[in-house]
Design a protein around this motif. Structure first.
Motif, short mmCIF file in Angstrom:
data_model
loop_
_atom_site.label_atom_id
_atom_site.label_comp_id
_atom_site.label_asym_id
_atom_site.label_seq_id
_atom_site.Cartn_x
_atom_site.Cartn_y
_atom_site.Cartn_z
N GLY A 142 -22.66 12.63 -12.46
CA GLY A 142 -22.42 11.70 -10.95
C GLY A 142 -22.16 12.66 -10.27
O GLY A 142 -22.44 13.02 -9.88
N THR A 169 -33.45 5.11 -8.27
CA THR A 169 -34.25 3.76 -6.84
C THR A 169 -35.39 4.47 -7.00
O THR A 169 -35.60 5.67 -6.59
CB THR A 169 -33.27 3.91 -5.62
OG1 THR A 169 -32.24 3.85 -5.91
CG2 THR A 169 -33.91 2.95 -5.25
N ILE A 369 -22.96 -2.01 -4.91
CA ILE A 369 -23.23 -0.87 -5.06
C ILE A 369 -22.79 0.84 -4.13
O ILE A 369 -22.77 1.39 -3.87
CB ILE A 369 -24.89 -1.28 -5.20
CG1 ILE A 369 -25.46 0.23 -6.11
CG2 ILE A 369 -25.02 -1.88 -3.71
CD1 ILE A 369 -25.02 0.86 -7.31
N ILE A 372 -20.32 2.85 -4.65
CA ILE A 372 -21.09 3.50 -6.66
C ILE A 372 -21.97 4.87 -5.90
O ILE A 372 -21.75 6.03 -6.11
CB ILE A 372 -21.58 2.62 -7.05
CG1 ILE A 372 -20.45 1.76 -7.58
CG2 ILE A 372 -21.43 3.73 -7.89
CD1 ILE A 372 -21.02 0.71 -8.60
N GLY A 375 -22.20 8.68 -3.90
CA GLY A 375 -20.99 9.23 -4.04
C GLY A 375 -19.94 7.58 -3.91
O GLY A 375 -19.89 7.33 -3.11
N THR A 376 -19.01 8.09 -4.38
CA THR A 376 -18.17 7.00 -4.58
C THR A 376 -17.58 6.96 -4.49
O THR A 376 -17.29 7.85 -3.65
CB THR A 376 -17.71 6.54 -6.23
OG1 THR A 376 -16.52 8.14 -6.45
CG2 THR A 376 -18.08 6.69 -7.82
#
Ligand SMILES: Cc1cc2nc3c(=O)[nH]c(=O)nc-3n(C[C@H](O)[C@H](O)[C@H](O)COP(=O)(O)OP(=O)(O)OC[C@H]3O[C@@H](n4cnc5c(N)ncnc54)[C@H](O)[C@@H]3O)c2cc1C
Length: 396
Positions: A142, A169, A369, A372, A375-376
């Motif tokens: 992630g 997505t 979102i 998140i 890249g958070t």
């Protein structure tokens, strides 16, 4: 100089150009007339908006900065950002559909694709005749995307891919996947290769559509690869240089997501201002109360600072100037601005804000979102910190 007159402006101009203003007007008109009527319904039904996606394609919104010779609209990055902002002001799902196709699919094909790959894949994707998706994230890769466990093993004129991608997505409707896999796991990030994968390749298995908190109509799925044979001709860029492709792609992609967040923040501010001017309590419109005015003022500074950061990073990108730090600042700040502004918008609406009918609860769900994906916020802060330390080291 006569006192009271201003020297001619020689500093930076904050005016948008004619083309950028025209894009704003065109996309706003499209979003208001075609998307607003369905935005709440697709949020409820989770149904991918294929018809309006085709209309976005017809307007050139799915390949905005791709040159016309490759099927795109030939515009600059700032125009693209303005388009995503305007789409997201009305419906963040449409914003992310456009953002993924432009930033995450067209960009790497345009930048790293050879002429043949551009003709075969970029042209139909930029025109929106085909849709693409970007497959980097895995169950154990992630924030640490370099930890790719999907493998690509050479076999004659092809690579055989095995592994699982998650949270992709536009996975369902996508015709083409930009997919990353380890060609040499012992080399970590230096053993990753980018591939162009036709979605109908045997062994490419799309999972069920995920149910989500927000951007519900965007199509998010897992994609499992089971002995999927991808021709060597479909390596994007150089073998083992795929991590560079992934990072460069995300460098621009996060400006697109920042623009999505900006659109949500703007919509939240507008809704709060509108309601504050209408709702009467204690025989006064609530916009006369200091507590409400403070929320509106707080939302205004969030929106304005987010817009400056987002446009600045696009402006730098258009000029080929470094913008790694600025893109991360824009994404971090605009994403938080969207969540804060949506939260204030609900508070200004009181109990009505909690009801789906008033839209602002959707803005809060959609805003989250942006903190998140691509890249958070924590990852953006890591990027910014690394950049400022580098600047300091360079300055001696
Ligand atoms: C709706 C949706 C759509 C998406 N679309 C795509 C897509 O199209 N393509 C794609 O490839 N991916 C996509 N993603 C994946 C997305 O980019 C990742 O979810 C995101 O990068 C975070 O990875 P993770 O979920 O594994 O969280 P983790 O990396 O496990 O993070 C969990 C928490 O730990 C924090 N954290 C992790 N490492 C550090 C660190 N070093 N220091 C401090 N904090 C840290 C994170 O910030 C987070 O708060 C999508 C995700 C969602 C939810």
């Amino acid at each position: 100089m006569t006192p009271g007159t201003l020297a001619p402006a020689t500093g930076p101009s904050f005016d948008l150009g004619e083309d950028q203003l025209a894009v704003r007007e065109m996309v706003r008109e499209f979003a208001e007339s075609e998307i607003r009527p369905i935005a709440a319904a697709i949020d409820e039904s989770h149904e991918f908006p294929m018809e309006t996606t085709r209309k976005m394609a017809g307007l050139g919104l799915l390949g905005m900065f791709v040159p016309e010779e490759y099927g795109g609209a030939g515009m600059d990055y700032l125009s693209y950002v303005i388009a995503v902002e305007e789409l997201s002001r009305v419906c963040a799902t449409h914003g992310v559909i456009a953002s993924v196709n432009n930033s995450l699919v067209c960009y790497p094909l345009l930048t790293y694709g050879n002429e043949e790959q551009k003709r075969e894949y970029l042209v139909p994707i930029a025109k929106g005749e085909k849709l693409g998706c970007y497959c980097l994230t895995e169950p154990n890769a992630g924030s640490n995307a370099a930890n790719q466990q999907t493998t690509a093993v050479e076999d004659g004129d092809a690579f055989v891919l095995n592994g699982t991608k998650v949270f992709i997505t536009t996975a369902g409707p996508a015709d083409v996947l930009i997919l990353y896999a380890a060609t040499d796991r012992s080399k970590g990030p230096k053993g990753i290769t980018a591939f162009i994968v036709d979605a109908d390749t045997p062994g490419v298995n799309k999972g069920k559509k995920e149910k989500k908190l927000g951007i519900r109509a965007s199509d998010t799925r897992e994609i499992a690869l089971v002995n999927a044979r991808v021709p060597k001709a479909n390596v994007l860029g150089e073998r083992d240089k795929g991590y560079t492709v992934a990072l460069a792609t995300l460098g621009g992609g996060r400006i697109g997501i920042a623009a999505q967040a900006l659109g949500i923040a703007q919509a939240s501010l507008e809704a709060a201002v509108r309601y504050a001017g209408e709702r009467v309590q204690f025989d006064r419109i609530i916009g006369e109360f200091d507590a409400i005015r403070e929320m509106l003022a707080n939302a205004a500074i969030e929106v304005e600072t987010a817009r400056l950061l987002v446009y600045q990073s696009a402006w730098l990108r258009d000029r080929g100037r470094p913008h790694t730090k600025e893109a991360s600042l824009a994404k971090w700040h605009a994403a938080e601005a969207a969540s804060k502004c949506a939260n204030w918008a609900i508070q200004v609406h009181g109990g009505y804000g909690y009801m789906a009918e008033y839209l602002v609860e959707r803005y809060l769900r959609d805003a989250k979102i942006c903190e998140i994906y691509e890249g958070t916020t924590e990852v953006q802060k890591m990027v910014v910190a690394a950049q400022v330390l580098k600047e300091r080291a360079l300055a001696g």
